[in-house]
Motif scaffolding. Structure first.
Motif, PDB file in Angstrom:
ATOM      1  N   ASP A 111       0.890   7.716   7.896  1.00 26.31           N
ATOM      2  CA  ASP A 111       1.820   6.803   8.573  1.00 26.31           C
ATOM      3  C   ASP A 111       0.905   5.564   8.903  1.00 26.31           C
ATOM      4  O   ASP A 111       1.619   4.736   9.567  1.00 26.31           O
ATOM      5  CB  ASP A 111       2.418   7.199   9.795  1.00 26.31           C
ATOM      6  CG  ASP A 111       1.198   7.578  10.655  1.00 26.31           C
ATOM      7  OD1 ASP A 111       0.283   8.008  10.719  1.00 26.31           O
ATOM      8  OD2 ASP A 111       1.926   7.696  12.016  1.00 26.31           O
ATOM      9  N   ALA A 160       3.824   0.943   1.692  1.00 26.99           N
ATOM     10  CA  ALA A 160       4.459   0.405   2.767  1.00 26.99           C
ATOM     11  C   ALA A 160       4.690  -0.986   2.930  1.00 26.99           C
ATOM     12  O   ALA A 160       5.652  -1.484   3.354  1.00 26.99           O
ATOM     13  CB  ALA A 160       3.236   0.799   4.144  1.00 26.99           C
ATOM     14  N   GLY A 188       8.226   2.775  10.685  1.00 27.69           N
ATOM     15  CA  GLY A 188       7.645   4.105  11.170  1.00 27.69           C
ATOM     16  C   GLY A 188       6.018   4.179  10.891  1.00 27.69           C
ATOM     17  O   GLY A 188       5.602   5.213  11.246  1.00 27.69           O
ATOM     18  N   TYR A 189       5.642   3.144  10.586  1.00 27.05           N
ATOM     19  CA  TYR A 189       4.274   2.986  10.396  1.00 27.05           C
ATOM     20  C   TYR A 189       3.216   2.562  11.495  1.00 27.05           C
ATOM     21  O   TYR A 189       4.010   2.128  12.408  1.00 27.05           O
ATOM     22  CB  TYR A 189       3.702   1.909   9.116  1.00 27.05           C
ATOM     23  CG  TYR A 189       4.359   2.553   7.805  1.00 27.05           C
ATOM     24  CD1 TYR A 189       3.519   3.649   7.177  1.00 27.05           C
ATOM     25  CD2 TYR A 189       5.574   2.061   7.066  1.00 27.05           C
ATOM     26  CE1 TYR A 189       4.135   4.217   6.061  1.00 27.05           C
ATOM     27  CE2 TYR A 189       5.714   2.487   5.868  1.00 27.05           C
ATOM     28  CZ  TYR A 189       5.221   3.532   5.273  1.00 27.05           C
ATOM     29  OH  TYR A 189       5.708   3.716   3.991  1.00 27.05           O
TER      30      TYR A 189
END
Length: 292
Positions: A111, A160, A188-189
């Motif tokens: 993540d 991403a 969500g990173y």
């Protein structure tokens, strides 16, 4: 000799306007000297045909200057790599393992979307306040989670970056890294600051550009309009206005800032995709609520 170990693949994007005949060759030399990675490099000529490029480096010539964020987007679309490294053409990498170390940091957690090295002036060793991607900047050697980025020297996970849609091309210059970082967090990173990896960059004043105050103000408003829940926009802009009035010196700079503010409120900022309240909470817990 083959070791059987797969090296991380990095696509490096460098922009040029052929206006740094001394710095650009040094930047490219330090980039091509990187070890422990599979490296693909693209040089984007923003309104020019790139000059002084090494023969092993591919180039893209844009007929007009589309601005830094859009130039980086075009570079990213033309380079290969699981990781993207955006590199200012007046910076250089003193350590041949810098990119391998940044990639290894991203490998630590799925993540983790981007990693920011520590940027220092090559002559003084100083790290400017704006180069430390957090509010508390007194100790630039302290690592940790960050919610924005100094986009001129940063490594981003390719999947991403694609998921977030890249940099906001219409910004032209300033605050594009905050826009991208907020979108990465909204997907969500997270991001991290790795000060053990050093990149040298001259400590120049962004206000040297004649458009600094206008574009800085305009893009700050666009950033709020594009990415914040409606209830937070007034608080964000009020905070910025107070800080701008406190920091701005001179009538010309103030007039330019007010002109940018008017443009930001009036002109098309692109698609409005506000972050979720969950992202607001995550950013706040990480130490930087999105009103600052």
């Amino acid at each position: 000799m083959k070791t059987g170990v797969t090296q991380p693949s990095v696509g490096a994007v460098v922009l040029t306007m052929n206006d740094r005949p001394d710095e650009f060759p040094r930047a490219m030399s330090s980039l091509l000297a990187q070890e422990g990675i599979e490296l693909d490099v693209i040089v984007v000529g923003n309104g020019c045909v790139p000059e002084q490029t090494p023969p092993e480096v591919r180039t893209v010539a844009l007929p007009e200057n589309l601005g830094i964020p859009e130039g980086r987007n075009i570079g990213a679309a033309n380079v290969k790599g699981d990781y993207l490294f955006f590199f200012d053409n007046d910076a250089h990498l003193p350590d041949r393992g810098a990119l391998a170390n940044l990639a290894a940091t991203l490998d630590q957690a799925p993540d983790l979307a981007y990693v920011q090295p520590r940027i220092t002036d090559p002559d003084t060793g100083a790290t400017l306040r704006r180069w430390v991607p957090r509010l508390r900047t007194s100790d630039p050697a302290r690592p940790g989670t960050v919610t924005v980025m100094a986009e001129g020297v940063v490594m981003i996970r390719r999947d991403a970056y694609d998921a977030a849609g890249g940099f906001p091309g219409r910004f032209f210059l300033y605050h594009e890294g905050v826009d991208l970082a907020w979108r990465l967090w909204d997907h969500g990173y997270t991001g991290t600051y790795a000060p053990s990896v050093i990149v040298h960059h001259p400590a120049t004043d962004p206000a040297r550009h004649g458009t600094f105050y206008r574009l800085n103000a305009r893009n700050r408003v666009w950033l709020a309009r594009r990415r914040l829940p409606a209830a937070l926009i007034p608080a964000n802009l009020a905070t910025w206005a107070v800080l701008a009035l406190w920091r701005t010196r001179g009538r010309e700079a103030l007039r330019a800032s007010l002109a940018g503010l008017k443009e930001g409120l009036r002109d098309d900022c692109g698609a409005r995709e506000p972050m979720s309240w969950r992202t607001v909470a995550r950013l706040t817990r990480a130490g930087r609520p999105p009103i600052l």
